[in-house]
Motif scaffolding. Structure first.
Motif, mmCIF file in Angstrom:
data_model
loop_
_atom_site.group_PDB
_atom_site.id
_atom_site.type_symbol
_atom_site.label_atom_id
_atom_site.label_comp_id
_atom_site.label_asym_id
_atom_site.label_seq_id
_atom_site.Cartn_x
_atom_site.Cartn_y
_atom_site.Cartn_z
ATOM 1 N N VAL C 63 0.844 -1.191 0.000
ATOM 2 C CA VAL C 63 0.000 0.000 0.000
ATOM 3 C C VAL C 63 0.882 1.245 0.000
ATOM 4 O O VAL C 63 0.608 2.225 -0.699
ATOM 5 N N GLU C 66 2.799 1.578 -3.532
ATOM 6 C CA GLU C 66 1.919 2.016 -4.609
ATOM 7 C C GLU C 66 1.607 3.495 -4.502
ATOM 8 O O GLU C 66 1.459 4.183 -5.513
ATOM 9 N N THR C 364 -13.302 6.353 2.893
ATOM 10 C CA THR C 364 -13.434 4.976 2.396
ATOM 11 C C THR C 364 -14.365 4.924 1.197
ATOM 12 O O THR C 364 -14.074 4.247 0.210
ATOM 13 N N ILE C 367 -12.665 5.925 -2.070
ATOM 14 C CA ILE C 367 -11.876 4.856 -2.693
ATOM 15 C C ILE C 367 -12.811 3.875 -3.382
ATOM 16 O O ILE C 367 -12.613 3.498 -4.547
ATOM 17 N N ALA C 368 -13.847 3.456 -2.664
ATOM 18 C CA ALA C 368 -14.731 2.427 -3.206
ATOM 19 C C ALA C 368 -15.421 2.911 -4.475
ATOM 20 O O ALA C 368 -15.611 2.145 -5.420
ATOM 21 N N ALA C 369 -15.759 4.199 -4.522
ATOM 22 C CA ALA C 369 -16.516 4.682 -5.672
ATOM 23 C C ALA C 369 -15.625 4.967 -6.866
ATOM 24 O O ALA C 369 -16.075 4.878 -8.003
ATOM 25 N N LEU C 371 -12.030 4.008 -7.424
ATOM 26 C CA LEU C 371 -10.860 3.233 -7.848
ATOM 27 C C LEU C 371 -11.134 2.498 -9.156
ATOM 28 O O LEU C 371 -10.234 2.308 -9.975
ATOM 29 N N THR C 374 -10.075 4.339 -12.467
ATOM 30 C CA THR C 374 -8.717 4.828 -12.682
ATOM 31 C C THR C 374 -7.843 3.778 -13.331
ATOM 32 O O THR C 374 -8.111 2.574 -13.252
ATOM 33 N N TYR C 381 -5.324 7.457 -9.354
ATOM 34 C CA TYR C 381 -5.008 6.156 -8.750
ATOM 35 C C TYR C 381 -4.036 6.332 -7.587
ATOM 36 O O TYR C 381 -4.251 5.818 -6.482
ATOM 37 N N LEU C 384 -5.673 7.954 -4.585
ATOM 38 C CA LEU C 384 -6.534 7.020 -3.845
ATOM 39 C C LEU C 384 -5.697 6.117 -2.942
ATOM 40 O O LEU C 384 -6.085 5.792 -1.824
ATOM 41 N N PHE C 385 -4.518 5.721 -3.434
ATOM 42 C CA PHE C 385 -3.648 4.913 -2.578
ATOM 43 C C PHE C 385 -3.139 5.722 -1.393
ATOM 44 O O PHE C 385 -2.980 5.186 -0.293
ATOM 45 N N GLY C 388 -5.656 5.586 1.040
ATOM 46 C CA GLY C 388 -5.537 4.265 1.687
ATOM 47 C C GLY C 388 -4.496 4.302 2.793
ATOM 48 O O GLY C 388 -4.709 3.762 3.883
ATOM 49 N N LEU C 391 -5.919 6.035 5.793
ATOM 50 C CA LEU C 391 -6.827 5.151 6.544
ATOM 51 C C LEU C 391 -6.046 4.101 7.320
ATOM 52 O O LEU C 391 -6.327 3.813 8.479
#
Lengths: 284, 370, 415
Positions: C63, C66, C364, C367-369, C371, C374, C381, C384-385, C388, C391
């Motif tokens: 994680v 990336e 959260t 990211i879910a919506a 990722l 991308t 992308y 979003l990482f 992550g 989080l």
């Protein structure tokens, strides 16, 4: 002559015992002399705590060797250093050499360690019944040594349970869980287990704690008989028990070996005053 | 004189309640009531939600409810009858006969209605694939997808997790490295599932080039469940007292012999309970499979072997949890009963697995071996 | 003769033979095999142990690795894409470019684009790239390369990118897919996460503690076991089902009951659903903490004449405070990390909430919506990482603090 006698004795052991009951050890440790276990300059530390100060001591073959001393004197650690179960305590460090049959136990590598442990029966003060049936409790060690014949095991289990004075109480319920026995019965089960792998040395650590006096006396008689076949190291805090049974006795205090010698000498005219105080009950 | 009637409110009675005591008692009762209400504030909405879900799904699942309900009653009544028969010598034959009759009747009934498919739709919702943009058919394709996903992830994570637990608690030395690993495992169990999803995208989909596939999704779910399986395995192993191990080692048994003959047989049930719980979790999680392989819709075979193994390792797949998300928020004009039916099937599956685990644990507690 | 005796050893009744020979069954051989190949089994355990350790470390590493280009600049990506483009253009026009020339070109490009410069909302990166100072290329070749790289720059293929930490944390605007000026500010979503978490905890902590007290101190026997099983089942319900409940059941109810509500899926909805989700964690953990208080405390309190309420508030809570705190913290952890439920029932609008009925969006859910839209390696992308990572850090901190608190109790009790 000495050498001859000892080989003679082990030969007797081999022939006297029923052939079927004999556990086959892949390689028996060589028999060198009258001295069975010897401690040369042995000391044990747990991290920075000293559990045993350096000491020398010899235990002869086929004797009962009593070890007495107050709590926290390093007695249990001494037993653990013989069969190398100190390996399981990461912080423990042994220096000097413990020799069994003349072989340094710390030099034993790989699977031979387990064979060494099979030569030594251990009984610790807390009764431990394994969560197996009574029968399997006693048959555990022989099975691990590769014996699976039911008839041989039956004989062996009966013999060991009789020696531990437990047979009469459990003979009708051998399939009961060992953990469901009473404390005293579990302690005797532990003794039977220690005998089950036909050891050359039997180490008993305050075995009589959970056992009633009458049974204790009976077991003591058995120990005197077993002396013909085994070397027995008896750690006890009952001074009189050591006096009754032991040929030689050692006195430990505060992780130090004070002295050792023939039991009569230790109990009547020891070299150190503190020993006399302890055996007379004037200690502390 | 001897028979004095002690009235608690009588002023002459030395043990009479003082007004202060009565007030304290009232406060205590009030607080207890408040706590009860707080508990009920949790339990009642939950039961109401369950009921609402089940009720609004009844258009498509009424038949399934009926079969399950009758099945439960049909198993419970004979069970009690047999229990009664054990106690009552005289009417044993009567009770046993009744039990057998009920069992037989219900099995005949189930066989009949299954074979003739009498009712409206029957098990159609469970056995048909989604059709016409999810507005018809059933949930078979996502159901089997979830099943395959859970199975595959379990095949990966259960052996590795259990054996790693055995390694960490029985073989590894207690040094700083092991302590860091243990800390990492515990912390990983609390990491949000979407982060596991990110890991799956980065590691499995792109880095290991699995693409979005069943394999990538299963691996992601496996990695998510791994730390929890390791933790529960370690807990089960440490519940076996150390003195048992010491006793075996003293008899010359090797570590492996001790583990095989004593430690594992006495902890395997606890380990399995942990694994079963993770099955339920794997079936319900959506976030980790969102980007690693789950798909809105995939047409699969309606009958035959292909309908049971419709997705290969390289294929993308439908999963029940993602399907629920889809029919609820992404697709227009899905009948309400279909949305609620999907939710009920998912909950039913997860709760069933959990109940198995709970029952298993209660059974274990009853037969403690030491 | 010999063959018959070896085939049926049981029939031969010879006393000289060791009795063990006749009874070697399956169990004997399985035991022998298992003991013989002990090293194999132990080796397998070691293998699995170490591969699990690798997995665990890989999650931590991956994680972070990336997301790293977004934090430290994406010069590697610029270099590879530049070289790819130069190779294409050279094949197209039929001339050779050596490796040293490639290195020179990418060095020139990196110098002009300066990927170490932070990406902010207002940044002004160059619109054109000029390839000069490259040995052995003709002017026209340089012109071709420059044109190609400039067009690549315009479509964002070799765009320099480095996330500015302060802008990332404090910018309210989240416009990731804008072609001209993408903006990556998580402040609004951070507020969304915080508000939903706080709201859910305001509901869940009193309810959870009250229920834990009731289950542990007042309920007896069967009631207690039933409640515990119910709460455990409550914990098992998948988050997507909770999201569904919020979206389909609670949403319409909220819409009906509040006139000012524009949408049913909003902060309040998310808070209630998250509260219901994190309550089982809080109840079971605090019930454990209360059970861990020795009964002698209760008896002593009763003997002093305290009623049960005084006992709970003046004896049990102080004695179990660490465990209760850890329980609340783990509930917070669950609320922060929850994805599907908040994705479905918080309304998904990037804004700082001003009232309970405003829709919000959490980290959260973002990211879910997003990722799925991308491509690996592009800015969106990477960011979003980075979310992550944020989080992950939250979860890690909460876990460590809870762990330390629980360990603190243990040492207090033992030492």
């Amino acid at each position: 002559m000495n050498q001859n006698e000892t080989t003679q004795l082990t030969g007797d052991l081999a022939t006297d015992a029923p052939a079927a009951v004999k556990v086959h050890h892949e390689s028996s440790l060589p028999i060198s002399s009258d001295i069975h276990i010897s401690f040369d300059n042995v000391s044990v530390k747990y991290g920075s705590d000293v559990a045993l100060q350096p000491f020398d001591m010899q235990i002869k073959r086929n004797e009962i060797f009593g070890i007495i001393g107050p709590a926290n004197a390093g007695k249990t650690t001494l037993l653990k250093s013989i069969n190398r179960t100190l390996d399981f305590i990461p912080s423990a460090k042994v220096s000097g050499s413990v020799k069994v049959n003349g072989q340094d136990v710390s030099a034993i590598r790989g699977r031979r360690v387990h064979q060494l442990r099979r030569h030594i029966g251990m009984v610790f003060p807390l009764p431990v019944g394994l969560p197996l049936s009574v029968y399997e409790n006693v048959a555990y060690a022989p099975r691990r040594a590769g014996m699976h014949d039911r008839r041989v095991l039956d004989e062996l289990v009966e013999k060991c349970l009789r020696q531990a004075m437990l047979w009469d109480e459990v003979k009708d319920r051998l399939d009961m869980l060992g953990t469901k026995l009473s404390g005293g019965q579990q302690q005797r089960l532990t003794i039977a287990r220690a005998l089950s792998h036909q050891p050359e040395i039997l180490c008993l650590d305050e075995f009589s704690i959970a056992i009633d006096p009458v049974t204790t006396m009976k077991i003591e008689d058995v120990l005197l008989e077993l002396k013909q076949e085994l070397t027995i190291v008896l750690v006890t805090n009952l001074v009189q028990q050591a006096r009754r049974l032991a040929d030689n006795t050692a006195f430990f205090n505060k992780s130090e070996l004070i002295e050792f010698g023939p039991t009569e000498k230790i109990f009547s005219e020891p070299e150190q005053q503190i020993t006399l105080d302890y055996v007379m009950g004037d200690f502390g | 004189m001897a028979n004095v009637n002690l009235n608690p409110n009588d002023g002459n009675n030395p043990f009479a309640r003082t007004p202060q005591e009565i007030k304290r008692k009232r406060i205590e009762l009030g607080a207890q009531f408040t706590f009860l209400m707080m508990t009920m504030a949790l339990v009642i909405p939950m039961l109401w939600i369950m009921w609402d879900l089940a009720y609004r799904a009844s258009d498509v699942l009424s038949y399934t409810y009926m079969v399950i309900g009758v099945g439960c009653v049909g198993l419970l009544i004979p069970y009690f009858l047999i229990e009664a028969a054990k106690r009552n010598e005289h009417k044993r034959k009567l009770f046993m006969g009744l039990a057998i009759a009920i069992l037989a009747g219900i099995s005949i009934w189930i066989v009949c209605i299954t074979v003739f498919n009498m009712d409206n739709g029957g098990f159609d919702f469970l056995t048909l694939n989604p059709k016409k943009r999810m507005t018809a058919g059933g949930v078979w394709a996502p159901l089997i997808g979830t099943f395959l996903l859970v199975l595959l992830s379990l095949v990966i994570s259960a052996p590795i997790g259990i054996l790693a637990g055995v390694y960490l608690s029985e073989f590894a030395n207690d040094n700083w490295f092991t302590r860091i690993i243990n800390l990492a495992v515990v912390n990983l169990a609390g990491v949000p599932s979407i982060v596991h999803g990110l890991f799956g995208v980065g590691a499995f989909v792109y880095f290991m080039d699995m693409g979005r596939s069943l394999l990538a999704a299963s691996s992601t779910v496996a990695v998510m469940t791994l730390p929890v399986i390791i933790t529960s395995t370690k807990e089960a192993l440490t519940s076996v007292p150390q003195s048992f191990r010491a006793a075996c080692w003293n008899m010359g048994a090797t570590k492996w012999q001790t583990i095989r003959t004593l430690v594992l047989p006495n902890s395997i049930n606890g380990i399995l309970t942990g694994v079963i719980l993770q099955v339920a979790r794997a079936a319900g999680e959506t976030a980790p499979i969102l980007f690693t392989g789950a798909l809105y819709y995939k047409k699969i075979a309606d009958t035959g072997f292909d309908s049971f193994v419709p997705y290969g390792l390289e294929d993308r797949f439908m999963a029940l949890s993602y399907h629920l998300f889809t029919v609820a928020t992404q697709v227009q004009d899905v009948p309400e009963s279909f949305q609620f039916g999907t939710a009920v099937v998912l909950i039913g599956m997860v709760l069933m697995v959990n109940s198995i685990s709970i029952g298993f644990r209660i059974y274990l507690r009853a037969r403690k071996r030491w | 003769m010999e063959s018959t005796t070896t085939q049926s050893p049981k029939s031969t009744d010879s006393g000289s033979k060791p009795p063990g020979e006749s009874q070697r069954g399956f169990r004997y051989y399985s035991n022998v095999i298992v003991d013989k190949f002990e090293w194999l089994f132990v080796g397998f355990i070691y293998l699995c142990g170490w591969s699990a350790i690798l997995f665990v470390l890989a999650i931590f590493a991956f994680v972070f690795v990336e997301g790293a280009p977004a934090i430290f600049g994406n010069s590697d990506k610029i270099t590879t894409n530049t070289q790819k483009a130069v190779k294409e253009i050279s094949e197209q026009h039929g001339f050779d470019v050596s490796d040293s020339q490639l290195d020179q070109i990418s060095a020139v490009v990196l110098k002009q684009l300066d990927p170490d410069k932070y990406h902010t909302a207002n940044d002004d990166h160059p619109k054109e790239v000029f390839v000069t100072d490259v040995d052995g290329l003709t002017a026209i070749q340089k012109q071709w390369i420059s044109d190609r790289l400039t067009s690549d720059l315009r479509i964002g293929r070799i765009k320099p990118f480095k996330l500015n930490p302060t802008d990332f944390a404090s910018n309210e605007k989240w416009v990731p897919e804008s072609a001209k000026k993408p903006q990556f500010g998580i402040f609004a979503m951070l507020m969304g996460t915080l508000s939903v978490t706080i709201l859910s905890m305001l509901i869940a902590v009193p309810l959870g503690l009250g229920a834990a007290v009731y289950v542990s101190e007042f309920a007896g026997g069967k009631t207690r076991e039933t409640l515990k099983v119910l709460i455990e089942l409550l914990a098992a319900i998948p988050s997507v089902v909770w999201g569904f409940v919020g979206y389909m059941i609670l949403g319409p109810i909220l819409l009906d009951s509040f006139d000012s509500a524009v949408v049913g899926i909003n902060l309040l909805n998310g808070g209630i659903i998250l509260a219901l989700m994190s309550v089982p964690v809080i109840v079971s953990m605090s019930e454990d903490a209360l059970r861990a208080v020795p009964d002698s405390y209760r008896e002593a309190a009763m003997a002093l004449g305290a009623n049960r309420i005084e006992m709970v508030f003046k004896v049990l809570f102080p004695a179990a405070k660490h465990g209760l705190l850890a329980a609340v913290l783990l509930g917070v952890g669950r609320a922060i990390g929850e994805t599907m439920a908040v994705l479905m029932c918080t309304g998904h609008a990037v804004q700082i909430p001003e009232g309970l009925l405003d829709p919000v969006r959490t980290l959260t859910a973002t990211i879910a919506a997003e990722l799925g839209e991308t491509a690996p390696g592009d800015e969106h992308y990477l960011v979003l990482f980075v979310i992550g990572i944020v989080l992950f850090t939250f979860a890690f901190l909460i876990n460590i603090i809870a762990d330390v608190i629980v360990k603190g109790i243990r040492t207090e009790q033992h030492g």
